[in-house]
Design a protein around this motif. Structure first.
Motif, PDB file in Angstrom:
ATOM      1  N   GLY A  42       0.822  -1.209   0.000  1.00 23.54           N
ATOM      2  CA  GLY A  42       0.000   0.000   0.000  1.00 23.54           C
ATOM      3  C   GLY A  42       0.855   1.257   0.000  1.00 23.54           C
ATOM      4  O   GLY A  42       0.575   2.219  -0.726  1.00 23.54           O
ATOM      5  N   LEU A  43       1.919   1.251   0.801  1.00 23.67           N
ATOM      6  CA  LEU A  43       2.828   2.394   0.862  1.00 23.67           C
ATOM      7  C   LEU A  43       3.535   2.591  -0.470  1.00 23.67           C
ATOM      8  O   LEU A  43       3.702   3.721  -0.943  1.00 23.67           O
ATOM      9  CB  LEU A  43       3.858   2.181   1.980  1.00 23.67           C
ATOM     10  CG  LEU A  43       4.935   3.251   2.131  1.00 23.67           C
ATOM     11  CD1 LEU A  43       4.308   4.600   2.476  1.00 23.67           C
ATOM     12  CD2 LEU A  43       5.948   2.857   3.210  1.00 23.67           C
ATOM     13  N   LEU A  44       3.935   1.477  -1.099  1.00 17.28           N
ATOM     14  CA  LEU A  44       4.618   1.552  -2.389  1.00 17.28           C
ATOM     15  C   LEU A  44       3.719   2.177  -3.452  1.00 17.28           C
ATOM     16  O   LEU A  44       4.134   3.078  -4.189  1.00 17.28           O
ATOM     17  CB  LEU A  44       5.056   0.158  -2.824  1.00 17.28           C
ATOM     18  CG  LEU A  44       5.711   0.055  -4.206  1.00 17.28           C
ATOM     19  CD1 LEU A  44       7.010   0.855  -4.242  1.00 17.28           C
ATOM     20  CD2 LEU A  44       5.983  -1.405  -4.569  1.00 17.28           C
ATOM     21  N   LEU A  45       2.461   1.706  -3.536  1.00 14.72           N
ATOM     22  CA  LEU A  45       1.544   2.257  -4.533  1.00 14.72           C
ATOM     23  C   LEU A  45       1.265   3.735  -4.279  1.00 14.72           C
ATOM     24  O   LEU A  45       1.192   4.537  -5.219  1.00 14.72           O
ATOM     25  CB  LEU A  45       0.227   1.481  -4.512  1.00 14.72           C
ATOM     26  CG  LEU A  45       0.183   0.154  -5.270  1.00 14.72           C
ATOM     27  CD1 LEU A  45      -1.242  -0.372  -5.315  1.00 14.72           C
ATOM     28  CD2 LEU A  45       0.738   0.287  -6.678  1.00 14.72           C
ATOM     29  N   ALA A  46       1.109   4.092  -3.011  1.00 16.11           N
ATOM     30  CA  ALA A  46       0.871   5.493  -2.667  1.00 16.11           C
ATOM     31  C   ALA A  46       2.063   6.351  -3.105  1.00 16.11           C
ATOM     32  O   ALA A  46       1.887   7.444  -3.658  1.00 16.11           O
ATOM     33  CB  ALA A  46       0.644   5.631  -1.164  1.00 16.11           C
ATOM     34  N   GLY A  47       3.277   5.851  -2.860  1.00 12.05           N
ATOM     35  CA  GLY A  47       4.476   6.598  -3.244  1.00 12.05           C
ATOM     36  C   GLY A  47       4.603   6.748  -4.747  1.00 12.05           C
ATOM     37  O   GLY A  47       4.959   7.828  -5.252  1.00 12.05           O
ATOM     38  N   VAL A  48       4.320   5.677  -5.484  1.00 11.68           N
ATOM     39  CA  VAL A  48       4.401   5.731  -6.950  1.00 11.68           C
ATOM     40  C   VAL A  48       3.392   6.728  -7.498  1.00 11.68           C
ATOM     41  O   VAL A  48       3.708   7.548  -8.375  1.00 11.68           O
ATOM     42  CB  VAL A  48       4.155   4.334  -7.555  1.00 11.68           C
ATOM     43  CG1 VAL A  48       3.990   4.428  -9.071  1.00 11.68           C
ATOM     44  CG2 VAL A  48       5.306   3.403  -7.213  1.00 11.68           C
ATOM     45  N   TYR A  49       2.181   6.678  -6.982  1.00  9.74           N
ATOM     46  CA  TYR A  49       1.137   7.597  -7.443  1.00  9.74           C
ATOM     47  C   TYR A  49       1.548   9.051  -7.201  1.00  9.74           C
ATOM     48  O   TYR A  49       1.459   9.901  -8.099  1.00  9.74           O
ATOM     49  CB  TYR A  49      -0.180   7.307  -6.730  1.00  9.74           C
ATOM     50  CG  TYR A  49      -1.231   8.363  -6.993  1.00  9.74           C
ATOM     51  CD1 TYR A  49      -1.989   8.332  -8.161  1.00  9.74           C
ATOM     52  CD2 TYR A  49      -1.429   9.418  -6.107  1.00  9.74           C
ATOM     53  CE1 TYR A  49      -2.920   9.322  -8.429  1.00  9.74           C
ATOM     54  CE2 TYR A  49      -2.361  10.403  -6.367  1.00  9.74           C
ATOM     55  CZ  TYR A  49      -3.101  10.345  -7.532  1.00  9.74           C
ATOM     56  OH  TYR A  49      -4.012  11.344  -7.806  1.00  9.74           O
ATOM     57  N   CYS A  50       1.984   9.339  -5.979  1.00 11.01           N
ATOM     58  CA  CYS A  50       2.350  10.720  -5.642  1.00 11.01           C
ATOM     59  C   CYS A  50       3.537  11.197  -6.482  1.00 11.01           C
ATOM     60  O   CYS A  50       3.591  12.364  -6.885  1.00 11.01           O
ATOM     61  CB  CYS A  50       2.678  10.830  -4.153  1.00 11.01           C
ATOM     62  SG  CYS A  50       1.236  10.637  -3.074  1.00 11.01           S
ATOM     63  N   SER A  51       4.487  10.317  -6.754  1.00 17.01           N
ATOM     64  CA  SER A  51       5.639  10.694  -7.579  1.00 17.01           C
ATOM     65  C   SER A  51       5.203  11.054  -8.996  1.00 17.01           C
ATOM     66  O   SER A  51       5.685  12.030  -9.574  1.00 17.01           O
ATOM     67  CB  SER A  51       6.655   9.553  -7.620  1.00 17.01           C
ATOM     68  OG  SER A  51       7.205   9.326  -6.350  1.00 17.01           O
ATOM     69  N   ARG A  52       4.303  10.244  -9.545  1.00 14.04           N
ATOM     70  CA  ARG A  52       3.849  10.474 -10.923  1.00 14.04           C
ATOM     71  C   ARG A  52       3.070  11.783 -11.063  1.00 14.04           C
ATOM     72  O   ARG A  52       3.057  12.395 -12.128  1.00 14.04           O
ATOM     73  CB  ARG A  52       2.972   9.307 -11.378  1.00 14.04           C
ATOM     74  CG  ARG A  52       3.708   7.972 -11.465  1.00 14.04           C
ATOM     75  CD  ARG A  52       4.621   7.911 -12.672  1.00 14.04           C
ATOM     76  NE  ARG A  52       5.351   6.661 -12.750  1.00 14.04           N
ATOM     77  CZ  ARG A  52       4.885   5.539 -13.309  1.00 14.04           C
ATOM     78  NH1 ARG A  52       3.662   5.546 -13.821  1.00 14.04           N
ATOM     79  NH2 ARG A  52       5.617   4.459 -13.360  1.00 14.04           N
ATOM     80  N   ARG A  53       2.394  12.215  -9.999  1.00 12.88           N
ATOM     81  CA  ARG A  53       1.564  13.416 -10.070  1.00 12.88           C
ATOM     82  C   ARG A  53       2.168  14.615  -9.340  1.00 12.88           C
ATOM     83  O   ARG A  53       1.493  15.614  -9.121  1.00 12.88           O
ATOM     84  CB  ARG A  53       0.176  13.118  -9.484  1.00 12.88           C
ATOM     85  CG  ARG A  53      -0.633  12.154 -10.314  1.00 12.88           C
ATOM     86  CD  ARG A  53      -1.999  11.921  -9.704  1.00 12.88           C
ATOM     87  NE  ARG A  53      -2.774  13.142  -9.562  1.00 12.88           N
ATOM     88  CZ  ARG A  53      -3.520  13.687 -10.512  1.00 12.88           C
ATOM     89  NH1 ARG A  53      -3.583  13.106 -11.697  1.00 12.88           N
ATOM     90  NH2 ARG A  53      -4.195  14.791 -10.287  1.00 12.88           N
ATOM     91  N   SER A  54       3.437  14.504  -8.989  1.00 18.96           N
ATOM     92  CA  SER A  54       4.069  15.541  -8.179  1.00 18.96           C
ATOM     93  C   SER A  54       4.048  16.916  -8.851  1.00 18.96           C
ATOM     94  O   SER A  54       3.828  17.935  -8.188  1.00 18.96           O
ATOM     95  CB  SER A  54       5.512  15.148  -7.850  1.00 18.96           C
ATOM     96  OG  SER A  54       6.249  14.890  -9.041  1.00 18.96           O
TER      97      SER A  54
END
Length: 305
Positions: A42-54
């Motif tokens: 869950g943490l990994l997916l959250a991090g990937v999402y936030c990075s892509r939309r930063s």
């Protein structure tokens, strides 16, 4: 209290579903608990999402990566502290057991508050607008929590009181007896998914001030948690305090406070400050970038007659 974690099968009788989820597996001498794997995913997916939309928040991928490195330890430590403070009777005889985090005992609200504390410190160091980063992370929170609640399913915990509803979950308490309960882990997971969709498709696309996503997150999650917490049988209580003859559940009290505070912020921003989106951090970053690019462009030489 009965402990269904000692038995394996979980079923949803009227849906015809029966599952025996594993709690851990071994890789050589290493024991891996599936609960931790689910939380990490869950943490990994959250991090990937936030990075892509930063960039949409005026941030960089490095800002998000730094945020994850700051947030994770703060979240874990505060989740443990929150849990231990309000269940101190379980640790009073052996205080050192507070450190035995591998035995379980984390509280999501503590993790969220710890993450916010880490973000506040990071923003102060990197001179990032707090509301802008929190607005991005709010989406990540909902992703992580939607997935993380399935770790409770694996651990056979965080379930609700007895029920006969069609979607009830059956937990075995011995080899021959069972109890049908509210699958509160599922309620909260679905509530967070709905909140994520609303935040992504509606709120974030009409954001008028930095912090608006964050307010929506705490209001939405607070309302859902207030309701769901009332169904659970393993709540943490606010010491021995009572209200109308009933012990006060910590998560319900905190949910109510967060909903009222964030509703007040929204009223102030929309009715008093008349927020219209013109002062969003991402727009200021774009204006600064455009000005710097314009200043860096070479000046064309004067044309000769």
């Amino acid at each position: 209290m009965l402990n269904p974690a000692n038995y394996s099968t979980i079923s949803f009788p009227l849906l015809g579903i029966e599952i025996d989820p594993i709690r851990y597996f071994n890789i050589g001498p290493l024991t891996v608990h599936l609960y931790g794997v689910v939380i990490a995913f869950g943490l990994l997916l959250a991090g990937v999402y936030c990075s892509r939309r930063s960039k949409r928040a005026g941030l960089t991928e490095d800002d998000i990566l730094d945020g994850i490195l700051w947030i994770t330890p703060f979240a874990v430590i505060c989740a443990r502290i929150y849990y231990c403070v309000f269940s101190w009777a379980d640790y009073a005889d052996n205080p050192i057991s507070v450190l035995y985090i591998w035995n379980g005992g984390l509280a999501i609200y503590g993790g969220v508050l710890g993450a916010v504390a880490g973000i506040l410190l990071l923003c102060r160091i990197k001179k990032i607008k707090i509301g802008a980063l929190l607005d991005m992370v709010a989406l990540g929170f909902l992703i992580g929590q939607s997935i993380g609640r399935w770790g409770n399913f694996v651990n056979r915990e965080a379930f609700g009181a007895a029920t006969e509803l069609p979607w009830r979950m059956r937990l075995w308490t011995s080899a021959t007896t069972y109890m049908d309960v509210h699958p509160t882990f599922l309620y909260e997971s679905l509530w967070n998914v709905i909140g994520l969709l609303l935040l992504y498709f509606v709120v974030s696309r009409a954001r008028r001030f930095d912090g608006e996503n964050t307010c929506f997150y705490f209001i939405w999650y607070g309302l859902g948690r207030f309701w769901i917490e009332g169904l659970r049988t393993d709540s943490l209580y606010l010491f021995h305090w009572t209200l109308f003859g009933q012990r006060i559940r910590v998560s319900q009290a905190l949910s109510l406070v967060m909903v009222l505070v964030c509703a007040g912020i929204l009223v102030y921003q929309f009715k008093v400050k008349k927020a219209d989106g013109s002062n969003l951090f991402v727009k200021r970053v774009q204006q600064t970038t455009e000005a710097e690019e314009a200043a860096a462009e070479p000046t064309a030489p004067d044309e000769k007659p």
